[in-house]
Design a protein around this motif. Structure first.
Motif, PDB file in Angstrom:
ATOM      1  N   GLU A   1      -5.145   1.217  -9.099  1.00 22.28           N
ATOM      2  CA  GLU A   1      -5.503   2.570  -8.681  1.00 22.28           C
ATOM      3  C   GLU A   1      -6.081   2.537  -7.270  1.00 22.28           C
ATOM      4  O   GLU A   1      -6.767   1.587  -6.882  1.00 22.28           O
ATOM      5  CB  GLU A   1      -6.533   3.160  -9.639  1.00 22.28           C
ATOM      6  CG  GLU A   1      -6.057   3.264 -11.083  1.00 22.28           C
ATOM      7  CD  GLU A   1      -7.162   3.787 -11.990  1.00 22.28           C
ATOM      8  OE1 GLU A   1      -8.213   4.194 -11.457  1.00 22.28           O
ATOM      9  OE2 GLU A   1      -6.974   3.758 -13.215  1.00 22.28           O
ATOM     10  N   ALA A   2      -5.828   3.604  -6.515  1.00 26.23           N
ATOM     11  CA  ALA A   2      -6.317   3.656  -5.137  1.00 26.23           C
ATOM     12  C   ALA A   2      -7.832   3.532  -5.064  1.00 26.23           C
ATOM     13  O   ALA A   2      -8.374   2.944  -4.119  1.00 26.23           O
ATOM     14  CB  ALA A   2      -5.860   4.947  -4.465  1.00 26.23           C
ATOM     15  N   GLY A   3      -8.511   4.052  -6.081  1.00 26.07           N
ATOM     16  CA  GLY A   3      -9.967   4.014  -6.088  1.00 26.07           C
ATOM     17  C   GLY A   3     -10.560   2.630  -6.218  1.00 26.07           C
ATOM     18  O   GLY A   3     -11.769   2.446  -6.037  1.00 26.07           O
TER      19      GLY A   3
ATOM     20  N   GLU B   1       5.918   4.037 -12.686  1.00 20.61           N
ATOM     21  CA  GLU B   1       7.320   3.778 -12.353  1.00 20.61           C
ATOM     22  C   GLU B   1       7.500   2.354 -11.858  1.00 20.61           C
ATOM     23  O   GLU B   1       8.428   1.644 -12.276  1.00 20.61           O
ATOM     24  CB  GLU B   1       7.786   4.784 -11.287  1.00 20.61           C
ATOM     25  CG  GLU B   1       9.285   4.759 -11.010  1.00 20.61           C
ATOM     26  CD  GLU B   1       9.702   3.737  -9.963  1.00 20.61           C
ATOM     27  OE1 GLU B   1      10.812   3.167 -10.111  1.00 20.61           O
ATOM     28  OE2 GLU B   1       8.921   3.501  -9.020  1.00 20.61           O
ATOM     29  N   VAL B   2       6.619   1.897 -10.964  1.00 18.53           N
ATOM     30  CA  VAL B   2       6.707   0.535 -10.449  1.00 18.53           C
ATOM     31  C   VAL B   2       6.460  -0.470 -11.567  1.00 18.53           C
ATOM     32  O   VAL B   2       7.175  -1.472 -11.699  1.00 18.53           O
ATOM     33  CB  VAL B   2       5.709   0.331  -9.294  1.00 18.53           C
ATOM     34  CG1 VAL B   2       5.625  -1.141  -8.905  1.00 18.53           C
ATOM     35  CG2 VAL B   2       6.119   1.177  -8.090  1.00 18.53           C
TER      36      VAL B   2
ATOM     37  N   ILE C   1      -0.654  -0.749  -4.763  1.00 18.29           N
ATOM     38  CA  ILE C   1      -1.785   0.159  -4.937  1.00 18.29           C
ATOM     39  C   ILE C   1      -1.371   1.572  -4.543  1.00 18.29           C
ATOM     40  O   ILE C   1      -0.766   1.789  -3.491  1.00 18.29           O
ATOM     41  CB  ILE C   1      -3.013  -0.319  -4.127  1.00 18.29           C
ATOM     42  CG1 ILE C   1      -4.221   0.560  -4.402  1.00 18.29           C
ATOM     43  CG2 ILE C   1      -2.710  -0.412  -2.629  1.00 18.29           C
ATOM     44  CD1 ILE C   1      -5.529  -0.050  -3.951  1.00 18.29           C
ATOM     45  N   ASP C   2      -1.686   2.537  -5.428  1.00 21.15           N
ATOM     46  CA  ASP C   2      -1.237   3.916  -5.228  1.00 21.15           C
ATOM     47  C   ASP C   2      -2.197   4.850  -5.960  1.00 21.15           C
ATOM     48  O   ASP C   2      -2.695   4.523  -7.037  1.00 21.15           O
ATOM     49  CB  ASP C   2       0.192   4.080  -5.782  1.00 21.15           C
ATOM     50  CG  ASP C   2       0.887   5.332  -5.282  1.00 21.15           C
ATOM     51  OD1 ASP C   2       0.341   6.439  -5.472  1.00 21.15           O
ATOM     52  OD2 ASP C   2       1.995   5.219  -4.728  1.00 21.15           O
ATOM     53  N   ASN C   3      -2.433   6.030  -5.377  1.00 19.42           N
ATOM     54  CA  ASN C   3      -3.320   7.002  -6.013  1.00 19.42           C
ATOM     55  C   ASN C   3      -2.658   7.739  -7.161  1.00 19.42           C
ATOM     56  O   ASN C   3      -3.329   8.324  -8.023  1.00 19.42           O
ATOM     57  CB  ASN C   3      -3.801   8.042  -4.995  1.00 19.42           C
ATOM     58  CG  ASN C   3      -2.657   8.914  -4.505  1.00 19.42           C
ATOM     59  OD1 ASN C   3      -1.725   8.418  -3.873  1.00 19.42           O
ATOM     60  ND2 ASN C   3      -2.719  10.215  -4.790  1.00 19.42           N
ATOM     61  N   ASP C   4      -1.316   7.740  -7.223  1.00 14.80           N
ATOM     62  CA  ASP C   4      -0.572   8.539  -8.203  1.00 14.80           C
ATOM     63  C   ASP C   4      -0.238   7.699  -9.433  1.00 14.80           C
ATOM     64  O   ASP C   4       0.509   6.714  -9.341  1.00 14.80           O
ATOM     65  CB  ASP C   4       0.717   9.047  -7.559  1.00 14.80           C
ATOM     66  CG  ASP C   4       1.426  10.080  -8.421  1.00 14.80           C
ATOM     67  OD1 ASP C   4       1.259  10.050  -9.656  1.00 14.80           O
ATOM     68  OD2 ASP C   4       2.167  10.906  -7.854  1.00 14.80           O
TER      69      ASP C   4
ATOM     70  N   TRP D   1       0.809  -1.204   0.000  1.00 15.78           N
ATOM     71  CA  TRP D   1       0.000   0.000   0.000  1.00 15.78           C
ATOM     72  C   TRP D   1       0.851   1.266   0.000  1.00 15.78           C
ATOM     73  O   TRP D   1       1.804   1.376   0.783  1.00 15.78           O
ATOM     74  CB  TRP D   1      -0.863   0.055   1.261  1.00 15.78           C
ATOM     75  CG  TRP D   1      -1.922  -0.992   1.399  1.00 15.78           C
ATOM     76  CD1 TRP D   1      -1.742  -2.290   1.741  1.00 15.78           C
ATOM     77  CD2 TRP D   1      -3.333  -0.805   1.248  1.00 15.78           C
ATOM     78  NE1 TRP D   1      -2.948  -2.949   1.806  1.00 15.78           N
ATOM     79  CE2 TRP D   1      -3.948  -2.044   1.510  1.00 15.78           C
ATOM     80  CE3 TRP D   1      -4.132   0.298   0.928  1.00 15.78           C
ATOM     81  CZ2 TRP D   1      -5.320  -2.234   1.462  1.00 15.78           C
ATOM     82  CZ3 TRP D   1      -5.505   0.111   0.874  1.00 15.78           C
ATOM     83  CH2 TRP D   1      -6.089  -1.138   1.132  1.00 15.78           C
ATOM     84  N   ASP D   2       0.498   2.236  -0.839  1.00 10.56           N
ATOM     85  CA  ASP D   2       0.887   3.617  -0.600  1.00 10.56           C
ATOM     86  C   ASP D   2       0.026   4.105   0.572  1.00 10.56           C
ATOM     87  O   ASP D   2      -1.042   3.546   0.841  1.00 10.56           O
ATOM     88  CB  ASP D   2       0.624   4.447  -1.857  1.00 10.56           C
ATOM     89  CG  ASP D   2       0.797   5.933  -1.627  1.00 10.56           C
ATOM     90  OD1 ASP D   2       1.833   6.331  -1.072  1.00 10.56           O
ATOM     91  OD2 ASP D   2      -0.129   6.683  -1.988  1.00 10.56           O
ATOM     92  N   LEU D   3       0.486   5.156   1.268  1.00 12.36           N
ATOM     93  CA  LEU D   3      -0.262   5.624   2.437  1.00 12.36           C
ATOM     94  C   LEU D   3      -1.071   6.882   2.154  1.00 12.36           C
ATOM     95  O   LEU D   3      -2.300   6.864   2.170  1.00 12.36           O
ATOM     96  CB  LEU D   3       0.703   5.854   3.605  1.00 12.36           C
ATOM     97  CG  LEU D   3       1.448   4.604   4.110  1.00 12.36           C
ATOM     98  CD1 LEU D   3       2.387   4.956   5.256  1.00 12.36           C
ATOM     99  CD2 LEU D   3       0.471   3.518   4.524  1.00 12.36           C
TER     100      LEU D   3
END
Length: 352
Positions: free
Chosen positions: A128-130, A116-117, A107-110, A15-17
């Motif tokens: 996507e975070a959504g 990049e990953v 998972i990341d919102n950006d 997770w991204d935070l």
């Protein structure tokens, strides 16, 4: 989603935070609250044996303190917060947990971070975070087997994280560190109560795996009852705690040979040197029963270390590579000495 990875089940969701796990940015002075769906997703995946880790930009102490304040820290078995490329952090998470990148999701919102990953680690699935609230519904987050041990997998990996921290703090000689763990491996015949975990191991374990055969619970039940087969499980513990069931062997008995159809070890214990200890035990048991120790091996893209482990145990190829793509056949010469232990692991054999 990007960077699909076939039908492999996810073992760890990273997770991204900020603006992914919680609504806001900690370093901007916010006191962000977790999104309403987050606790449910964390709990649901955890109950299925899927691990959680965190990779995010920011100050490590600030972010981890906020995770704890939100009551979420206990769900995460690894956390890496900093300012470098997230792909490097994700790779390090996989290495720390000793799992393949094709079993990792991110998972990341950006979208830039996801790109990049995805570019650096094409085997990692990115979301996507959504979509977080819908991840438990996706097939890659629904493992075929969910056992009592799977539901406790997080605790096993959090314990492993403490072991690795202790190793980093100790420094010095690796063998000395292994000896300090007080490792004990128990090998015993599988029972009907072990069928779910044994079947799960055949599905989840790919690196230290001799043939890649997958057995259902019903198939294993039949093998356990068969006088011509032996199914054994290996469990491991040390001074930090219990690793649980970490190894499986399936042996077919013929009048002359004890043929190892499948031998596997969880990647969690790949660095503990217990694969060779289990093989040594199987070799000694075969000889005690008057049979030649034989094994099959099917090479894959990720199980080369298994072949190395087999060769160190004394298995040498006895038949030419089959033209039809069948397994390699290896055997242990009658004059090959088999040590009783590895020196740093105590063996408890319940079928001796």
């Amino acid at each position: 989603m990007t960077a699909a990875a076939g039908g492999t089940t996810v073992k760890c969701l990273v997770w991204d935070l900020d603006d992914t796990l919680w609504d806001g940015v900690v370093l901007e002075g916010d006191d962000p609250r977790p999104f309403p769906h987050v606790p449910r997703v964390l709990r649901t995946l955890d109950e299925r044996g899927i691990l959680h880790a965190a990779v995010s930009r920011g100050d490590h102490d600030t972010a981890t303190a906020h995770l704890e304040a939100c009551g979420l820290e206990e769900w995460f078995c690894a956390v890496r917060i900093g300012w470098g490329d997230k792909s490097a952090a994700v790779r390090r998470i996989a290495e720390t947990l000793n799992i393949g990148l094709d079993t990792v999701a991110f998972i990341d919102n950006d979208p830039v971070e996801r790109a990049e990953v995805s570019s650096a680690l094409p085997a990692v699935r990115c979301y996507e975070a959504g979509t977080a609230d819908r991840l438990p519904e996706r097939p890659e987050f629904r493992p075929e087997h969910v056992t009592a041990e799977a539901a406790g997998r997080r605790h096993l990996y959090r314990t492993e994280w403490r072991r690795r921290q202790a190793q980093e703090e100790a420094g010095g000689d690796r063998q000395e560190f292994l000896a300090s763990l007080g490792l004990v491996m128990e090998v015993a015949p599988a029972t009907v109560n072990d069928l779910a975990r044994a079947s799960e191991l055949t599905v989840r374990t790919h690196q230290l795996n001799s043939t890649g055969l997958v057995y259902s619970e019903d198939e294993l039940r039949g093998l356990i009852a068969s006088p011509d087969h032996q199914v054994r499980l290996a469990r491991l513990r040390d001074r930090f705690g219990d690793y649980g069931v970490i190894g499986l062997s399936v042996t077919e008995l013929t009048p002359r040979d004890a043929v190892l159809r499948l031998m596997l070890m969880s990647c969690r214990v790949a660095s503990r040197g217990v694969g060779g200890l289990l093989l040594n035990h199987l070799i000694r048991r075969a000889r005690a029963e008057g049979r030649r120790p034989v094994t099959h091996f099917v090479p894959t893209a990720v199980n080369r270390n298994m072949l190395v482990t087999l060769r160190f145990a004394g298995f040498t190829q006895v038949e030419a590579d089959p033209a039809d793509g069948g397994p390699m056949v290896l055997a242990v010469p009658a004059d090959h000495p088999v040590p009783e232990s590895t020196g740093h692991v105590r063996l408890l054999a319940r079928d001796a």
